[in-house]
Scaffold this motif. Structure first.
Motif, PDB file in Angstrom:
ATOM      1  N   GLY A  79      36.492  38.003  38.942  1.00 53.46           N
ATOM      2  CA  GLY A  79      36.826  39.405  39.152  1.00 53.46           C
ATOM      3  C   GLY A  79      36.245  40.358  38.125  1.00 53.46           C
ATOM      4  O   GLY A  79      36.568  41.549  38.142  1.00 53.46           O
ATOM      5  N   VAL A  80      35.386  39.877  37.243  1.00 50.75           N
ATOM      6  CA  VAL A  80      34.791  40.749  36.223  1.00 50.75           C
ATOM      7  C   VAL A  80      34.001  41.876  36.880  1.00 50.75           C
ATOM      8  O   VAL A  80      34.166  43.051  36.550  1.00 50.75           O
ATOM      9  N   CYS A  81      33.137  41.546  37.831  1.00 56.89           N
ATOM     10  CA  CYS A  81      32.320  42.568  38.483  1.00 56.89           C
ATOM     11  C   CYS A  81      33.182  43.546  39.269  1.00 56.89           C
ATOM     12  O   CYS A  81      32.916  44.754  39.300  1.00 56.89           O
ATOM     13  N   VAL A  82      34.235  43.038  39.913  1.00 58.51           N
ATOM     14  CA  VAL A  82      35.134  43.891  40.690  1.00 58.51           C
ATOM     15  C   VAL A  82      35.799  44.927  39.787  1.00 58.51           C
ATOM     16  O   VAL A  82      35.903  46.110  40.121  1.00 58.51           O
ATOM     17  N   SER A  83      36.220  44.492  38.604  1.00 56.64           N
ATOM     18  CA  SER A  83      36.911  45.401  37.679  1.00 56.64           C
ATOM     19  C   SER A  83      35.984  46.470  37.129  1.00 56.64           C
ATOM     20  O   SER A  83      36.440  47.532  36.700  1.00 56.64           O
ATOM     21  N   ARG A  84      34.666  46.216  37.142  1.00 50.30           N
ATOM     22  CA  ARG A  84      33.717  47.138  36.532  1.00 50.30           C
ATOM     23  C   ARG A  84      33.054  48.088  37.527  1.00 50.30           C
ATOM     24  O   ARG A  84      32.434  49.071  37.114  1.00 50.30           O
ATOM     25  N   CYS A  85      33.182  47.822  38.822  1.00 49.98           N
ATOM     26  CA  CYS A  85      32.586  48.726  39.805  1.00 49.98           C
ATOM     27  C   CYS A  85      33.293  50.081  39.758  1.00 49.98           C
ATOM     28  O   CYS A  85      34.518  50.150  39.916  1.00 49.98           O
ATOM     29  N   PRO A  86      32.564  51.172  39.550  1.00 44.64           N
ATOM     30  CA  PRO A  86      33.214  52.475  39.351  1.00 44.64           C
ATOM     31  C   PRO A  86      33.912  53.047  40.574  1.00 44.64           C
ATOM     32  O   PRO A  86      34.756  53.929  40.446  1.00 44.64           O
ATOM     33  N   VAL A  87      33.603  52.541  41.781  1.00 51.24           N
ATOM     34  CA  VAL A  87      34.236  53.073  42.988  1.00 51.24           C
ATOM     35  C   VAL A  87      34.954  52.006  43.803  1.00 51.24           C
ATOM     36  O   VAL A  87      35.453  52.296  44.894  1.00 51.24           O
ATOM     37  N   GLY A  88      34.997  50.777  43.320  1.00 52.04           N
ATOM     38  CA  GLY A  88      35.671  49.721  44.058  1.00 52.04           C
ATOM     39  C   GLY A  88      34.869  49.215  45.236  1.00 52.04           C
ATOM     40  O   GLY A  88      35.437  48.659  46.191  1.00 52.04           O
ATOM     41  N   ALA A  89      33.548  49.392  45.199  1.00 54.08           N
ATOM     42  CA  ALA A  89      32.710  48.906  46.300  1.00 54.08           C
ATOM     43  C   ALA A  89      32.628  47.383  46.296  1.00 54.08           C
ATOM     44  O   ALA A  89      32.438  46.768  47.348  1.00 54.08           O
ATOM     45  N   LEU A  90      32.743  46.778  45.133  1.00 59.18           N
ATOM     46  CA  LEU A  90      32.867  45.323  45.042  1.00 59.18           C
ATOM     47  C   LEU A  90      34.345  44.981  45.145  1.00 59.18           C
ATOM     48  O   LEU A  90      35.172  45.544  44.403  1.00 59.18           O
ATOM     49  N   PHE A  91      34.698  44.080  46.031  1.00 62.20           N
ATOM     50  CA  PHE A  91      36.109  43.777  46.245  1.00 62.20           C
ATOM     51  C   PHE A  91      36.253  42.354  46.753  1.00 62.20           C
ATOM     52  O   PHE A  91      35.280  41.710  47.172  1.00 62.20           O
ATOM     53  N   PHE A  92      37.483  41.851  46.705  1.00 66.80           N
ATOM     54  CA  PHE A  92      37.786  40.530  47.246  1.00 66.80           C
ATOM     55  C   PHE A  92      38.258  40.665  48.688  1.00 66.80           C
ATOM     56  O   PHE A  92      39.121  41.491  48.987  1.00 66.80           O
ATOM     57  N   SER A  93      37.713  39.855  49.558  1.00 67.00           N
ATOM     58  CA  SER A  93      38.130  39.864  50.949  1.00 67.00           C
ATOM     59  C   SER A  93      39.540  39.286  51.070  1.00 67.00           C
ATOM     60  O   SER A  93      40.110  38.784  50.092  1.00 67.00           O
ATOM     61  N   SER A  94      40.083  39.324  52.274  1.00 62.34           N
ATOM     62  CA  SER A  94      41.429  38.791  52.495  1.00 62.34           C
ATOM     63  C   SER A  94      41.502  37.308  52.181  1.00 62.34           C
ATOM     64  O   SER A  94      42.563  36.777  51.858  1.00 62.34           O
ATOM     65  N   LYS A  95      40.354  36.610  52.254  1.00 62.79           N
ATOM     66  CA  LYS A  95      40.309  35.182  51.946  1.00 62.79           C
ATOM     67  C   LYS A  95      39.930  34.905  50.493  1.00 62.79           C
ATOM     68  O   LYS A  95      39.719  33.754  50.100  1.00 62.79           O
ATOM     69  N   GLY A  96      39.816  35.975  49.686  1.00 60.82           N
ATOM     70  CA  GLY A  96      39.519  35.802  48.272  1.00 60.82           C
ATOM     71  C   GLY A  96      38.054  35.670  47.938  1.00 60.82           C
ATOM     72  O   GLY A  96      37.702  35.331  46.808  1.00 60.82           O
ATOM     73  N   LYS A  97      37.173  35.951  48.897  1.00 64.78           N
ATOM     74  CA  LYS A  97      35.732  35.875  48.657  1.00 64.78           C
ATOM     75  C   LYS A  97      35.210  37.241  48.210  1.00 64.78           C
ATOM     76  O   LYS A  97      35.640  38.283  48.719  1.00 64.78           O
ATOM     77  N   LEU A  98      34.276  37.240  47.284  1.00 69.33           N
ATOM     78  CA  LEU A  98      33.693  38.472  46.786  1.00 69.33           C
ATOM     79  C   LEU A  98      32.830  39.121  47.860  1.00 69.33           C
ATOM     80  O   LEU A  98      32.047  38.448  48.541  1.00 69.33           O
ATOM     81  N   ALA A  99      32.968  40.430  48.028  1.00 75.13           N
ATOM     82  CA  ALA A  99      32.214  41.166  49.038  1.00 75.13           C
ATOM     83  C   ALA A  99      31.787  42.510  48.449  1.00 75.13           C
ATOM     84  O   ALA A  99      32.337  42.979  47.453  1.00 75.13           O
ATOM     85  N   VAL A 100      30.793  43.141  49.091  1.00 78.15           N
ATOM     86  CA  VAL A 100      30.338  44.452  48.647  1.00 78.15           C
ATOM     87  C   VAL A 100      30.302  45.400  49.834  1.00 78.15           C
ATOM     88  O   VAL A 100      29.800  45.059  50.911  1.00 78.15           O
ATOM     89  N   ASN A 101      30.885  46.582  49.647  1.00 78.17           N
ATOM     90  CA  ASN A 101      30.914  47.600  50.688  1.00 78.17           C
ATOM     91  C   ASN A 101      29.667  48.472  50.564  1.00 78.17           C
ATOM     92  O   ASN A 101      29.451  49.123  49.538  1.00 78.17           O
ATOM     93  N   THR A 102      28.837  48.483  51.593  1.00 79.78           N
ATOM     94  CA  THR A 102      27.615  49.292  51.581  1.00 79.78           C
ATOM     95  C   THR A 102      27.683  50.456  52.566  1.00 79.78           C
ATOM     96  O   THR A 102      26.708  51.186  52.738  1.00 79.78           O
TER      97      THR A 102
END
Length: 350
Positions: free
Chosen positions: A103-126
């Motif tokens: 979750g390091v990258c998720v915590s550092r994204c300034p707008v929350g575009a990086l997030f964990f999916s409902s299954k706990g997999k890392l995803a990026v909102n484009t």
């Protein structure tokens, strides 16, 4: 901050038409931005020219307290190199096989575009939004873009990025158990920086420095760090004493100003000598060595906390080996959603 140098020059940059006043993070959906006019939306990846999700600043990997510490100069934020950059789309690419879900990258994204999916997999909102304007890249747009990122980082963030559970940690720890030794210190460093600290880790092959890392916390605590993924944690307790001595003789750090930490994958079993050594050091020298697990650090990060060892918060020893109550107090919850003794994350397995 060191500017990320791309292989290709940008033709366009993303600029927000209005700055949000808060960002809410939850598992399963991208971060939600709230605006003063009452609007809310998910802001897609801004394609930061200084992508915080991928790189630390040089300031974050340097501890001012120790001048000249021979630290590793890598600025990679992902401790296992699971993120790469797509030059054509200007967004991060996730290698799910490498990702450990810290979750390091998720915590550092300034707008929350990086997030964990409902299954706990890392995803990026484009996905684009009406609040984002795509402008021709020039010096003026670049200046606005960088200024907005700096402002976004300071905006209040609420919510829990990933919901802890036995199943989740079993999946994460399955990868951690198989992780190469060369990544262990990077995991500790990345988590501490994401939790608000500065952290310098030893260069690989540097036998002169000996300690794995040093850190300084947001409130000013400083200390040596030993990172132990194996079961021989007795060496970690002895090693931290050596670290305290080295920092005293070489850098003038008094032993009582050293809030030393041992970061372990699992808490040592109750009958292991580690706990006795930690208690003896406190009784004889008045030094309280903190002990915290990788899983506990992740849990704090997912809940938006900072790491602050003031008042010897993370001190546990032979008489009390329980991290659960300490984490509950810091996160302000009644209980940690982990079974008793699960993986040795918040209490010893045996």
């Amino acid at each position: 901050m060191r500017v990320f140098k791309e292989k290709t020059n940008r033709q366009y940059l993303s600029v927000l038409k209005e700055m949000p006043c808060a960002i809410e993070i939850h598992q399963g959906i991208p971060g939600t931005a709230y605006f003063r006019n009452g609007d809310e939306c998910h802001i897609g990846c801004l394609g930061c020219t200084n992508p915080r999700c991928m790189y630390f600043s040089e300031n974050e990997i340097e501890c001012d307290r120790v001048v000249g510490f021979p630290n590793d100069k890598s600025i990679n934020a992902c401790p296992v190199e699971a993120l790469s950059w797509d030059d054509s789309t200007a967004v991060p690419v996730i290698d799910s096989m490498k990702c450990i879900g810290c979750g390091v990258c998720v915590s550092r994204c300034p707008v929350g575009a990086l997030f964990f999916s409902s299954k706990g997999k890392l995803a990026v909102n484009t996905a684009s939004t009406g609040y984002v304007e795509i402008r021709q890249a020039d010096s003026t747009t670049q200046s606005i873009h960088l200024c907005q990122i700096e402002q976004l980082v300071k905006i209040p963030r609420i919510g829990i990025s990933l919901n802890a559970s036995d199943q989740l940690f079993e999946s994460i720890y399955d990868k951690l158990f198989r992780l190469k030794n060369s990544y262990h210190n990077s995991v500790g460093r990345s988590l501490l920086i994401a939790l608000g600290c500065k952290c310098s880790m030893r260069r690989i092959g540097d036998v002169y420095t000996r300690m794995d890392a040093i850190y300084s916390s947001p409130a000013g605590s400083f200390g040596a760090i030993e990172i132990e993924f194996g079961r021989d944690t007795l060496d970690a307790s002895r090693g931290i004493l050596d670290d305290i001595a080295v920092l005293n003789t070489r850098y003038g750090i008094h032993k009582h100003d050293n809030k030393a930490l041992v970061i372990c994958l699992q808490l040592p079993n109750a009958r292991q000598g580690y706990w006795q050594v930690v208690r003896d050091v406190n009784i004889v020298e008045g030094i309280k060595i903190g002990t915290i697990t990788v899983g506990a650090l992740m849990f704090l990060l997912w809940n938006g906390c900072v790491l602050e060892p003031e008042n010897d918060r993370y001190y546990i020893d032979y008489d009390n080996m329980d991290l659960r109550s300490i984490l509950c107090a810091q996160v302000d919850c009644d209980n940690i959603p982990l079974s008793d003794k699960e993986l040795g994350i918040v209490e010893p397995m045996k």
